[in-house]
Scaffold this motif. Structure first.
Motif, PDB file in Angstrom:
ATOM      1  N   ILE A  41       7.035  10.123  31.567  1.00  0.00           N
ATOM      2  CA  ILE A  41       7.879   8.758  31.187  1.00  0.00           C
ATOM      3  C   ILE A  41       6.722   8.053  30.365  1.00  0.00           C
ATOM      4  N   ALA A  42       7.173   7.718  29.980  1.00  0.00           N
ATOM      5  CA  ALA A  42       6.420   6.807  28.828  1.00  0.00           C
ATOM      6  C   ALA A  42       5.509   5.698  29.383  1.00  0.00           C
ATOM      7  N   SER A  43       6.005   5.311  30.665  1.00  0.00           N
ATOM      8  CA  SER A  43       5.398   4.181  31.075  1.00  0.00           C
ATOM      9  C   SER A  43       6.125   3.537  32.664  1.00  0.00           C
ATOM     10  N   TRP A  44       5.261   3.098  33.109  1.00  0.00           N
ATOM     11  CA  TRP A  44       6.476   2.413  33.920  1.00  0.00           C
ATOM     12  C   TRP A  44       5.623   1.034  34.452  1.00  0.00           C
ATOM     13  N   ARG A  45       6.331  -0.235  34.373  1.00  0.00           N
ATOM     14  CA  ARG A  45       6.138  -1.452  35.291  1.00  0.00           C
ATOM     15  C   ARG A  45       6.816  -2.194  36.278  1.00  0.00           C
ATOM     16  N   LEU A  46       5.281  -2.371  37.100  1.00  0.00           N
ATOM     17  CA  LEU A  46       5.604  -2.708  38.180  1.00  0.00           C
ATOM     18  C   LEU A  46       5.638  -4.922  38.670  1.00  0.00           C
ATOM     19  N   GLY A  47       6.242  -5.430  39.073  1.00  0.00           N
ATOM     20  CA  GLY A  47       6.783  -6.731  39.061  1.00  0.00           C
ATOM     21  C   GLY A  47       6.626  -7.112  40.277  1.00  0.00           C
ATOM     22  N   PHE A  48       6.668  -8.017  40.559  1.00  0.00           N
ATOM     23  CA  PHE A  48       7.034  -8.836  42.042  1.00  0.00           C
ATOM     24  C   PHE A  48       7.915  -9.240  42.493  1.00  0.00           C
ATOM     25  N   PRO A  49       9.205  -9.376  42.481  1.00  0.00           N
ATOM     26  CA  PRO A  49       9.993 -10.330  42.766  1.00  0.00           C
ATOM     27  C   PRO A  49      10.229 -11.613  42.982  1.00  0.00           C
ATOM     28  N   LYS A  50      10.955 -12.720  41.691  1.00  0.00           N
ATOM     29  CA  LYS A  50      10.651 -14.093  42.668  1.00  0.00           C
ATOM     30  C   LYS A  50      11.574 -15.162  43.157  1.00  0.00           C
ATOM     31  N   ARG A  51      11.169 -16.093  43.881  1.00  0.00           N
ATOM     32  CA  ARG A  51      11.369 -16.944  45.160  1.00  0.00           C
ATOM     33  C   ARG A  51      12.956 -17.443  43.921  1.00  0.00           C
ATOM     34  N   THR A  52      13.776 -16.713  43.544  1.00  0.00           N
ATOM     35  CA  THR A  52      14.821 -17.467  42.472  1.00  0.00           C
ATOM     36  C   THR A  52      16.323 -16.302  43.118  1.00  0.00           C
TER      37      THR A  52
END
Length: 453
Positions: free
Chosen positions: A268-279
Motif C-alpha cells: 500500500i502507498a500510505s497508511w493514515r491514522l486519525g483520532f475521531p472527533k467529538r462530533t
C-alpha cells in the motif's frame, strides 16, 4: 498548436501554473509564459505564434517550447479549432481543491462519523446541481475535486461526476470509500480515469469482532471484511495509489501492529491514522470507544518506532505526531503563519451533501453558504470564508502564551470548537497534549534517527 490533453493552465493574477492533469504535477509559469501558452488553443500555427514576438523573444520561446516538448505538454493538430479551457485569471486566493461530499447515503453507520444524521437523503444535491457546480469550479480555475460521501459508490452520479470533472480540465484527486462496493467493474472504471486518483479506503480492523466500530455485527463482518480486502487487492492490481484510513479506537488499539504487517505485505502507498472527533455520532459514543490520550499517544509512538525499525516500508501519517514531509526543516512556524496552511487546506473547502459550503469537512455545523442559492465564487471570496482561511497562529488568543504553538500551529480549529471552546480563539486541548508529547518524546527520537533536524 495546442496544449496536450493531459495538460491545462490554471492561475490567478499572482500565480500561474501548468498543470499535468494525469499526474498532478504543477510547473510554475511567469506571466509571459502563461500568455504564450494561452495561444496554444488550436487557433494558430507555430509560425503565426512566432510572428507575434521579436527575434530575441523568439529565441527564448524556442528554448521554452523545447522543455515543454520533453514534458509532452504541447502538440500539433491538422485541424484548426479551439481547445476548450479556462484562460481567465482569477483573484487571489485562488480556490485550488474542493472536497465534494456527493451523497449522504451510506451502507454503514460508523461510530465516529462526523456527518451523523445532519443531512437526510432527500436533501442531497442532484446531478444537475453538480454539473452546474463543476462548470463554476472550472471558471474559478480549480485544479482538483475529491469525491466522498456518505459512500460515494452507492450514488449513481459519482461516476458521472468524475467524467464531468475531467471533461472540464480538472483532476479527480481522490475518492473516499469504505471499500464494501469495490469490485472488478468499479476498479476498471476508476483505472480508466485520466486523473489516476488516490483511493482512500477506510479500514479499522482485520478481525470481524472489531467491526462493530463500523456498525456491522460479527456474523456479517466476516463477509464485509472479505469484500474490503478483495477491493483493496483489485485496486492495487490496477496500479492506483491507495491510502488506508484508520480511526484509532478502543476496538483496534491492540491490533495496530497486526495492521501494520498487513499493509506492509500488500504494498500500500500510505497508511493514515486519525483520532475521531467529538462530533456527529462520536459525540454520543466516545465514552465507550475513545482511547485515553496518554494511551493513545504512547501506542502511536510505539507504532511509529516499529514502522521506522522496519525500514519505513510505506508512507505513514499519524495525526498530531508524524508527517515525514515536515521534518526536512523543523524550524518552528512564526506567529504570522496561517493555521490552515497544511496539506493545501488554505486553498480548499468542502461542499456538503445538501449543498452547504464549509471551510473543511469537519465543520458541518458552520456553513458559510450554499451552492443551491449562491454561486461558488461569491461563497469562496466571502468575508466569512476568507476570515477563516486567513487566520494566523497569533489570532488564536488562548495559544498566545504557549511556547510550543509554532509546532502545532494552534491545532485543529474544528476540535477547538467541538471540545467546548470557540472556533477562532480557543485552544485545541488534544493538540496541547500531543505537541508536548511530540517535543518531549517523539522529536528527540526522530533526531536520533536522523529524520528530523
Amino acid at each position: 498548436m495546442i496544449l496536450s490533453t493531459d495538460f491545462t493552465l490554471k492561475g490567478s493574477h499572482e500565480e500561474q501554473v501548468l498543470l499535468h492533469l494525469a499526474g498532478g504535477e504543477k510547473y510554475e509559469l511567469t506571466r509571459d509564459q502563461y500568455d504564450l501558452l494561452c495561444l496554444f488553443d488550436g487557433s494558430f500555427t507555430l509560425s503565426q505564434i512566432h510572428s507575434q514576438y521579436d527575434r530575441a523573444s523568439q529565441i527564448v520561446i524556442e528554448k521554452f517550447l523545447a522543455r515543454l516538448n520533453k514534458l509532452g505538454a504541447i502538440t500539433s493538430s491538422s485541424k484548426r479549432g479551439q481547445r476548450k479551457a479556462q484562460r481567465k485569471l482569477v483573484s487571489s486566493p485562488r480556490l485550488k481543491n474542493v472536497q465534494l461530499e456527493a451523497t449522504s447515503v451510506c451502507n454503514l453507520s460508523c461510530a465516529h462519523c462526523y456527518q451523523a444524521s445532519m443531512y437526510p437523503v432527500y436533501k442531497n444535491i442532484t446531478r444537475a446541481d453538480c454539473d452546474e457546480l463543476i462548470a463554476q469550479l472550472s471558471t474559478m480555475q480549480v485544479e482538483g475535486v475529491s469525491i466522498s460521501g456518505g459512500e460515494p459508490l452507492l450514488d449513481s452520479k459519482t461516476i458521472h461526476l468524475a467524467h464531468e470533472v475531467e471533461r472540464n480540465d480538472m483532476r479527480v484527486t481522490s475518492l473516499f470509500t469504505n471499500g464494501l462496493l469495490l469490485d472488478k467493474d468499479i476498479a476498471a472504471e476508476i483505472s480508466s480515469w485520466r486523473s489516476q486518483p488516490t483511493i482512500f479506503i477506510s479500514l479499522d480492523t482485520l478481525v470481524p469482532e472489531n467491526f462493530r466500530f463500523r456498525s456491522i455485527q460479527r456474523k456479517a463482518a466476516k463477509i464485509a471484511l472479505g469484500r474490503v480486502f478483495d477491493g483493496i487487492t483489485m485496486i492495487t492490481s490496477k496500479g492506483l495509489p491507495i491510502v488506508i484510513n484508520t480511526a484509532v479506537n478502543q476496538c483496534n488499539l491492540s491490533k495496530l501492529f497486526d495492521m501494520h504487517e498487513y499493509i506492509k505485505n500488500l504494498g500500500i502507498a500510505s497508511w493514515r491514522l486519525g483520532f475521531p472527533k467529538r462530533t456527529g455520532n462520536f459525540r454520543d459514543s466516545y465514552h465507550d470507544l475513545e482511547v485515553p490520550w496518554d494511551n493513545l499517544l504512547s501506542a502511536s509512538f510505539a507504532l511509529l518506532r516499529h514502522h521506522l525499525e522496519c525500514g519505513n516500508p510505506f508512507h505513514i501519517q499519524i495525526e498530531y505526531l508524524y508527517r515525514d514531509e515536515l521534518f526536512a526543516d523543523m524550524a518552528m512556524l512564526p506567529d504570522s503563519s496561517y493555521v490552515c496552511d497544511y496539506e493545501g487546506r488554505r486553498n480548499s473547502c468542502c461542499i456538503k451533501p445538501n449543498g452547504d459550503v464549509v471551510s473543511c469537512a469537519y465543520c458541518s455545523k458552520m456553513p458559510l453558504g450554499n451552492i443551491l442559492i449562491q454561486r461558488m465564487e461569491s461563497i469562496w471570496y466571502s468575508g466569512s470564508m476568507q476570515s477563516i482561511k486567513n487566520m494566523r497562529i497569533c489570532d488564536v488568543t488562548e495559544c498566545c502564551d504557549c511556547t510550543l504553538r509554532g509546532y502545532c500551529a494552534a491545532g485543529c480549529r474544528a476540535n477547538a470548537s467541538f471540545l467546548g471552546g470557540d472556533f477562532k480563539t480557543s485552544k485545541d486541548p488534544y493538540a496541547c497534549q500531543a505537541v508536548r508529547y511530540f517535543v518531549d518524546q517523539v522529536l528527540p527520537y526522530l533526531r536520533q534517527q536522523g529524520i528530523a533536524k
